[in-house]
Design an enzyme around this catalytic site. Structure first.
Site, PDB file in Angstrom:
ATOM      1  N   TYR A 159      -7.885  -1.678  -9.030  1.00 32.04           N
ATOM      2  CA  TYR A 159      -6.595  -1.437  -8.367  1.00 32.04           C
ATOM      3  C   TYR A 159      -6.748  -1.590  -6.843  1.00 32.04           C
ATOM      4  O   TYR A 159      -6.012  -2.329  -6.188  1.00 32.04           O
ATOM      5  CB  TYR A 159      -6.049  -0.039  -8.703  1.00 32.04           C
ATOM      6  CG  TYR A 159      -4.978   0.396  -7.733  1.00 32.04           C
ATOM      7  CD1 TYR A 159      -3.723  -0.200  -7.744  1.00 32.04           C
ATOM      8  CD2 TYR A 159      -5.235   1.370  -6.757  1.00 32.04           C
ATOM      9  CE1 TYR A 159      -2.755   0.172  -6.823  1.00 32.04           C
ATOM     10  CE2 TYR A 159      -4.270   1.744  -5.839  1.00 32.04           C
ATOM     11  CZ  TYR A 159      -3.028   1.139  -5.872  1.00 32.04           C
ATOM     12  OH  TYR A 159      -2.085   1.499  -4.942  1.00 32.04           O
ATOM     13  N   LYS A 197      -5.286  -4.416  -3.795  1.00 27.92           N
ATOM     14  CA  LYS A 197      -4.646  -4.119  -2.503  1.00 27.92           C
ATOM     15  C   LYS A 197      -5.372  -4.830  -1.362  1.00 27.92           C
ATOM     16  O   LYS A 197      -4.755  -5.416  -0.478  1.00 27.92           O
ATOM     17  CB  LYS A 197      -4.626  -2.605  -2.246  1.00 27.92           C
ATOM     18  CG  LYS A 197      -3.705  -1.832  -3.163  1.00 27.92           C
ATOM     19  CD  LYS A 197      -2.249  -2.117  -2.862  1.00 27.92           C
ATOM     20  CE  LYS A 197      -1.324  -1.657  -3.958  1.00 27.92           C
ATOM     21  NZ  LYS A 197       0.025  -2.194  -3.875  1.00 27.92           N
ATOM     22  N   ASN A 213       7.089   0.228 -15.175  1.00 28.17           N
ATOM     23  CA  ASN A 213       6.725   1.628 -14.933  1.00 28.17           C
ATOM     24  C   ASN A 213       7.891   2.428 -14.357  1.00 28.17           C
ATOM     25  O   ASN A 213       7.700   3.308 -13.516  1.00 28.17           O
ATOM     26  CB  ASN A 213       5.513   1.695 -13.984  1.00 28.17           C
ATOM     27  CG  ASN A 213       4.865   3.073 -14.012  1.00 28.17           C
ATOM     28  OD1 ASN A 213       4.770   3.706 -15.069  1.00 28.17           O
ATOM     29  ND2 ASN A 213       4.439   3.558 -12.860  1.00 28.17           N
ATOM     30  N   SER A 232      -2.687   0.801   0.625  1.00 28.48           N
ATOM     31  CA  SER A 232      -3.103   2.160   0.266  1.00 28.48           C
ATOM     32  C   SER A 232      -4.336   2.568   1.059  1.00 28.48           C
ATOM     33  O   SER A 232      -5.187   1.728   1.393  1.00 28.48           O
ATOM     34  CB  SER A 232      -3.430   2.142  -1.225  1.00 28.48           C
ATOM     35  OG  SER A 232      -4.139   3.295  -1.598  1.00 28.48           O
TER      36      SER A 232
HETATM   37  P1  NAD Z   1       5.731   2.939  -9.229  1.00 25.96           P
HETATM   38  O1  NAD Z   1       4.938   2.514 -10.406  1.00 25.96           O
HETATM   39  O2  NAD Z   1       6.606   4.156  -9.373  1.00 25.96           O
HETATM   40  O3  NAD Z   1       6.644   1.730  -8.724  1.00 25.96           O
HETATM   41  C1  NAD Z   1       6.258   0.384  -8.816  1.00 25.96           C
HETATM   42  C2  NAD Z   1       7.400  -0.398  -9.419  1.00 25.96           C
HETATM   43  O4  NAD Z   1       7.016  -1.775  -9.517  1.00 25.96           O
HETATM   44  C3  NAD Z   1       7.772   0.076 -10.826  1.00 25.96           C
HETATM   45  O5  NAD Z   1       9.159   0.317 -10.884  1.00 25.96           O
HETATM   46  C4  NAD Z   1       7.371  -1.099 -11.722  1.00 25.96           C
HETATM   47  O6  NAD Z   1       8.214  -1.206 -12.849  1.00 25.96           O
HETATM   48  C5  NAD Z   1       7.468  -2.271 -10.774  1.00 25.96           C
HETATM   49  N1  NAD Z   1       6.615  -3.440 -11.096  1.00 25.96           N
HETATM   50  C6  NAD Z   1       5.282  -3.452 -11.341  1.00 25.96           C
HETATM   51  N2  NAD Z   1       4.853  -4.716 -11.563  1.00 25.96           N
HETATM   52  C7  NAD Z   1       5.956  -5.521 -11.454  1.00 25.96           C
HETATM   53  C8  NAD Z   1       6.176  -6.923 -11.559  1.00 25.96           C
HETATM   54  N3  NAD Z   1       5.170  -7.773 -11.867  1.00 25.96           N
HETATM   55  N4  NAD Z   1       7.420  -7.405 -11.371  1.00 25.96           N
HETATM   56  C9  NAD Z   1       8.454  -6.562 -11.086  1.00 25.96           C
HETATM   57  N5  NAD Z   1       8.310  -5.237 -10.967  1.00 25.96           N
HETATM   58  C10 NAD Z   1       7.076  -4.717 -11.157  1.00 25.96           C
HETATM   59  O7  NAD Z   1       4.726   3.130  -8.009  1.00 25.96           O
HETATM   60  P2  NAD Z   1       4.966   3.787  -6.590  1.00 25.96           P
HETATM   61  O8  NAD Z   1       4.204   5.068  -6.541  1.00 25.96           O
HETATM   62  O9  NAD Z   1       6.398   3.764  -6.236  1.00 25.96           O
HETATM   63  O10 NAD Z   1       4.159   2.746  -5.682  1.00 25.96           O
HETATM   64  C11 NAD Z   1       4.799   1.674  -5.034  1.00 25.96           C
HETATM   65  C12 NAD Z   1       3.752   0.818  -4.365  1.00 25.96           C
HETATM   66  O11 NAD Z   1       3.013   1.619  -3.457  1.00 25.96           O
HETATM   67  C13 NAD Z   1       2.722   0.223  -5.320  1.00 25.96           C
HETATM   68  O12 NAD Z   1       2.408  -1.085  -4.891  1.00 25.96           O
HETATM   69  C14 NAD Z   1       1.530   1.144  -5.185  1.00 25.96           C
HETATM   70  O13 NAD Z   1       0.316   0.485  -5.479  1.00 25.96           O
HETATM   71  C15 NAD Z   1       1.613   1.523  -3.719  1.00 25.96           C
HETATM   72  N6  NAD Z   1       0.973   2.812  -3.413  1.00 25.96           N
HETATM   73  C16 NAD Z   1       1.317   3.924  -4.127  1.00 25.96           C
HETATM   74  C17 NAD Z   1       0.689   5.138  -3.854  1.00 25.96           C
HETATM   75  C18 NAD Z   1       0.988   6.372  -4.657  1.00 25.96           C
HETATM   76  O14 NAD Z   1       0.181   7.313  -4.656  1.00 25.96           O
HETATM   77  N7  NAD Z   1       2.127   6.463  -5.327  1.00 25.96           N
HETATM   78  C19 NAD Z   1      -0.272   5.212  -2.817  1.00 25.96           C
HETATM   79  C20 NAD Z   1      -0.573   4.056  -2.096  1.00 25.96           C
HETATM   80  C21 NAD Z   1       0.062   2.855  -2.410  1.00 25.96           C
HETATM   81  C1  WQD Z   2      -6.133  14.233  -5.154  1.00 24.73           C
HETATM   82  C2  WQD Z   2      -7.175  15.330  -5.203  1.00 24.73           C
HETATM   83  C3  WQD Z   2      -8.841  15.040  -6.926  1.00 24.73           C
HETATM   84  C4  WQD Z   2      -6.076  15.518 -10.313  1.00 24.73           C
HETATM   85  C5  WQD Z   2      -5.143   8.305  -5.715  1.00 24.73           C
HETATM   86  C6  WQD Z   2      -5.579   6.862  -5.678  1.00 24.73           C
HETATM   87  C7  WQD Z   2      -5.155   6.227  -4.376  1.00 24.73           C
HETATM   88  C8  WQD Z   2      -3.661   6.428  -4.100  1.00 24.73           C
HETATM   89  C9  WQD Z   2      -3.244   7.860  -4.261  1.00 24.73           C
HETATM   90  C10 WQD Z   2      -2.465   4.499  -4.843  1.00 24.73           C
HETATM   91  C11 WQD Z   2      -8.608  14.822  -5.421  1.00 24.73           C
HETATM   92  C12 WQD Z   2      -8.003  16.270  -7.195  1.00 24.73           C
HETATM   93  C13 WQD Z   2      -6.632  15.414  -9.044  1.00 24.73           C
HETATM   94  C14 WQD Z   2      -6.410  16.645 -11.126  1.00 24.73           C
HETATM   95  C15 WQD Z   2      -7.786  17.478  -9.338  1.00 24.73           C
HETATM   96  N1  WQD Z   2      -2.835   5.697  -5.006  1.00 24.73           N
HETATM   97  N2  WQD Z   2      -7.463  16.379  -8.577  1.00 24.73           N
HETATM   98  N3  WQD Z   2      -7.272  17.582 -10.603  1.00 24.73           N
HETATM   99  O1  WQD Z   2      -7.560  10.348  -5.839  1.00 24.73           O
HETATM  100  O2  WQD Z   2      -6.727  10.944  -3.506  1.00 24.73           O
HETATM  101  O3  WQD Z   2      -5.796   9.015  -4.654  1.00 24.73           O
HETATM  102  O4  WQD Z   2      -3.711   8.370  -5.532  1.00 24.73           O
HETATM  103  O5  WQD Z   2      -2.786   3.729  -3.982  1.00 24.73           O
HETATM  104  O6  WQD Z   2      -5.474   4.886  -4.484  1.00 24.73           O
HETATM  105  O7  WQD Z   2      -6.982   6.804  -5.829  1.00 24.73           O
HETATM  106  O8  WQD Z   2      -5.218  11.271  -5.464  1.00 24.73           O
HETATM  107  O9  WQD Z   2      -3.780  12.875  -6.639  1.00 24.73           O
HETATM  108  O10 WQD Z   2      -5.573  11.651  -7.953  1.00 24.73           O
HETATM  109  O11 WQD Z   2      -6.274  13.402  -6.312  1.00 24.73           O
HETATM  110  O12 WQD Z   2      -8.549  18.352  -8.935  1.00 24.73           O
HETATM  111  O13 WQD Z   2      -5.977  16.782 -12.290  1.00 24.73           O
HETATM  112  O14 WQD Z   2      -6.890  16.164  -6.342  1.00 24.73           O
HETATM  113  O15 WQD Z   2     -10.173  15.258  -7.266  1.00 24.73           O
HETATM  114  O16 WQD Z   2      -9.448  15.663  -4.677  1.00 24.73           O
HETATM  115  P1  WQD Z   2      -6.459  10.423  -4.862  1.00 24.73           P
HETATM  116  P2  WQD Z   2      -5.153  12.271  -6.679  1.00 24.73           P
END
Ligand code: NAD
Ligand code: WQD
Length: 329
Positions: free
Chosen positions: A148, A152, A35, A124
């Site tokens: 997902y 976690k 990704n 998360s």
């Molecule tokens: P991202 O997808 O941009 O980054 C994740 C990276 O991990 C990618 O570069 C992907 O290629 C790599 N990857 C996935 N599976 C792999 C594997 N098996 N081996 C090696 N590499 C692998 O995501 P991000 O937004 O940077 O998120 C990073 C971490 O934080 C994730 O674990 C995600 O679940 C967590 N997280 C993200 C958010 C968010 O909203 N972005 C919120 C809470 C938690």
């Molecule tokens: C935010 C707000 C939607 C899109 C998700 C994952 C969570 C974490 C962060 C990884 C909500 C509203 C959204 C759109 C909208 N990721 N919305 N129109 O749902 O809080 O969290 O990302 O761990 O696990 O569930 O984030 O950015 O999707 O939504 O109105 O097109 O925006 O309803 O209120 P969320 P989000």
């Protein structure tokens, strides 16, 4: 300190690497690029003027991962690697369980074997499910609503059990709220494939004309203006939290929320985005999205007290920096 960063080419990983390098830490990146793109490495080098070592390896391939443990002697690991799309995880649960769990078990097993005992894990706010009250504290009950989120929660359980079996591990679980924003350079940011699920990537695509209109999912929530409220945090503040977690003197198993502690509604975010960037974001009210909750924001008191975490970016900064990245790319 030499740090192995899994998933370091991704959105949060790449921004954290900038902070690690600024703090004179040495960085080894492992990423399968499932990704993300390899050009992130050159961008990191361009921004920091510093070098990093990159291995294109899937963590699910334990023997390939072992070669890095053999070759590089690192002191700690930040584990970002994982798949993160909620909707996709509902459609392809086995892919999520396999990728997120097998990769983590392989990593932890090799850490134990090679005596690398310090890990920071990306969890998360999704593990809190629908919270009983706000702001959310770390000791609130945990539950999940999609595969997902369950990966976690399962990894958190694995880490807790590992610590019980071997308390020489030093484990930090960071529960992120809603990361948005981008590095000032405009070179790094969030660039999801296809149509984005998350709000900010959707807003910026509407603003630059790549998507016609933003659907606001529901305006009848129990919030300030009826739209969903979340705790948006600038990815650079989040990155800082990881450096603080690595430097933390407190050892053992620790869990911290990383959020700002402030809730912002969808309408407030869209209106701020329009205002600071002087751009129109077409929007319409659409039905609620399945699984969404009214409001979610963190208590970040524990991270403030124990890590010295102090998020400094405003919603205005987050909107400006997210737009700057997409305009440049
Ligand atoms: P991202 O997808 O941009 O980054 C994740 C990276 O991990 C990618 O570069 C992907 O290629 C790599 N990857 C996935 N599976 C792999 C594997 N098996 N081996 C090696 N590499 C692998 O995501 P991000 O937004 O940077 O998120 C990073 C971490 O934080 C994730 O674990 C995600 O679940 C967590 N997280 C993200 C958010 C968010 O909203 N972005 C919120 C809470 C938690
Ligand atoms: C935010 C707000 C939607 C899109 C998700 C994952 C969570 C974490 C962060 C990884 C909500 C509203 C959204 C759109 C909208 N990721 N919305 N129109 O749902 O809080 O969290 O990302 O761990 O696990 O569930 O984030 O950015 O999707 O939504 O109105 O097109 O925006 O309803 O209120 P969320 P989000």
């Amino acid at each position: 300190m030499k740090v192995l960063v899994t998933g370091g080419c991704g959105y949060i990983g790449s921004h954290t690497i900038l902070e690690l390098l600024k703090n004179d830490m040495e960085v080894i990146i492992v990423d399968s690029l499932i990704n993300s793109k390899k050009d992130v490495i050159d961008k990191i080098k361009k921004i920091t003027g510093k070098d990093v070592t990159f291995y294109e390896i899937d963590l699910c391939d334990k023997e390939k991962l072992r070669t890095i443990f053999e070759k590089e002697k690192f002191d700690s690991v930040i584990h970002f690697a994982g798949l993160k799309a909620v909707g996709e995880s509902v459609e392809k649960p086995l892919m999520y369980y396999e990728n997120n769990l097998i990769s983590t078990i392989n990593l932890l097993d090799l850490m134990k074997e090679y005596n690398v005992k310090k890990i920071v894990f990306s969890s998360s706010a999704t593990v809190y499910g629908n919270p009983q009250s706000l702001p959310i504290k770390e000791d609130f009950p945990l539950s999940t609503t999609n595969p997902y989120g369950t990966t976690k929660l399962m990894i958190e359980t694995i880490l807790k059990d590992l610590y019980k079996s071997d308390n020489s591990f030093d484990i930090t679980i960071l529960r992120y709220f809603n990361p948005i924003g981008a590095d000032k350079s405009g070179l790094l940011g969030e660039d999801p494939n296809g149509i984005p699920n998350n709000l900010m990537p959707y807003i910026v695509r509407v603003a630059v004309g790549k998507l016609p209109i933003l659907n606001i999912f529901g305006d009848d929530y129990n919030t300030v203006d009826g739209t969903g409220v979340r705790d948006y945090i600038h990815v650079c503040d989040l990155a800082d939290g990881h450096v603080l977690a690595l430097k933390n003197k407190k050892t053992g198993l620790k869990i911290y929320n990383l959020g700002t502690g402030k809730g912002t509604s969808v309408l407030e975010l869209v209106n701020t985005f329009e205002h600071v960037n002087n751009v129109k974001v077409n929007r319409q009210i659409a039905p609620r999205r399945d699984g969404d909750i009214d409001a979610c924001y963190a208590s970040n008191e524990l991270a403030k007290q124990e890590l010295g975490f102090n998020p400094k970016y405003t919603i205005e900064d987050m909107c400006r920096d997210s737009y700057n990245f997409v305009k440049n790319n």
